[in-house]
Design an enzyme around this catalytic site. Structure first.
Site, PDB file in Angstrom:
ATOM      1  N   VAL A   1      65.115  34.695  16.115  1.00 33.63           N
ATOM      2  CA  VAL A   1      66.549  34.819  15.879  1.00 33.63           C
ATOM      3  C   VAL A   1      66.826  35.254  14.440  1.00 33.63           C
ATOM      4  O   VAL A   1      67.641  36.153  14.190  1.00 33.63           O
ATOM      5  CB  VAL A   1      67.275  33.497  16.203  1.00 33.63           C
ATOM      6  CG1 VAL A   1      68.746  33.583  15.815  1.00 33.63           C
ATOM      7  CG2 VAL A   1      67.153  33.171  17.693  1.00 33.63           C
ATOM      8  N   CYS A   2      66.137  34.631  13.496  1.00 32.03           N
ATOM      9  CA  CYS A   2      66.347  34.971  12.081  1.00 32.03           C
ATOM     10  C   CYS A   2      65.960  36.415  11.782  1.00 32.03           C
ATOM     11  O   CYS A   2      66.582  37.075  10.945  1.00 32.03           O
ATOM     12  CB  CYS A   2      65.562  34.017  11.184  1.00 32.03           C
ATOM     13  SG  CYS A   2      66.142  32.313  11.265  1.00 32.03           S
ATOM     14  N   THR A   3      64.945  36.911  12.455  1.00 29.64           N
ATOM     15  CA  THR A   3      64.540  38.307  12.269  1.00 29.64           C
ATOM     16  C   THR A   3      65.691  39.244  12.612  1.00 29.64           C
ATOM     17  O   THR A   3      65.982  40.194  11.874  1.00 29.64           O
ATOM     18  CB  THR A   3      63.306  38.620  13.143  1.00 29.64           C
ATOM     19  OG1 THR A   3      62.210  37.795  12.715  1.00 29.64           O
ATOM     20  CG2 THR A   3      62.898  40.083  13.027  1.00 29.64           C
TER      21      THR A   3
END
Length: 219
Positions: free
Chosen positions: A44-46
């Site tokens: 998700v952070c990517t």
């Protein structure tokens, strides 16, 4: 006590992908968006870091700098940036803070004091609360805080919308209603009399005794 809106954003010195920074000096006389991540190489952070890279021009229009932070060393950030480019098509040109000793995460009340002093061996779940966005004004005060669960990607269009509202309402004695977007009608604040409202805004609509709407003031 936790960090709240209108508190002074804690200052710090840290290593980033663009060298050592002093946070308040780095902000300068503009706005800043500090957004945090529990771990590098998380899916998700990517997508989020790539999205922010794609929106960099929109933040620049608003005189707002972007800076990310992840509870990992700076050296790891460089490798992660390659994955972000592959996944999203956007190159991360803004700085990423390395927080391997967890100091900034604790300073911003995203991890408790007893969390230790090293990111080594910690899983994303251990850092699940390091998922916040802080909007900081030129006065170095916190204007907005949003915290998300790890499974929910952040909507950075909403951050831009909120900045538009915060900057507008800082300049004029107005507030913005629910779902407001740039260019739509605004609310006249209670501290402005009807007479003053007519002088400032030309005209207004009284929806309720305590709710007056008017056209968005120009910059």
């Amino acid at each position: 006590m936790g960090l709240r809106i209108n508190d002074t954003a804690p200052d710090f010195t840290a290593e980033t992908t663009q060298g050592t920074i002093n946070f308040h000096e780095w902000i300068g006389d503009g706005w800043a968006i500090l957004f945090s991540h529990p771990k590098n190489f998380t899916p998700v952070c990517t997508t989020e870091l790539g999205c922010m890279a794609g929106l960099a021009g929109e933040f620049e229009k608003r005189n707002a700098k972007i800076i990310g932070i992840s509870v990992d060393p700076v050296e790891s950030h460089g490798k992660w940036k390659e994955d972000i480019k592959i996944a999203t098509g956007h190159s991360v040109e803004y700085p990423l803070i390395g927080d391997k000793d967890l100091k900034v995460a604790k300073l911003y009340d995203m991890l408790p004091a007893e969390a230790g002093d090293s990111s080594e061996g910690r899983t994303p779940a251990d850092n699940a609360t390091v998922r916040s966005v802080f909007v900081i004004g030129p006065d170095k005060k916190v204007k907005l805080i949003l915290t998300y669960p790890m499974t929910t990607g952040r909507n950075f269009d909403e951050i831009l919308r909120a900045i538009d509202s915060i900057q507008l309402t800082a300049k004029h004695q107005v507030a913005t209603p629910a779902q407001w977007k740039q260019g739509e009608d605004v609310i006249i604040t209670a501290g402005v009399s009807d007479e003053d409202a007519e002088k400032r805004f030309g005209s207004f609509e009284r929806v309720l005794p305590y709710l007056r709407k008017t056209k968005q003031p120009s910059a």
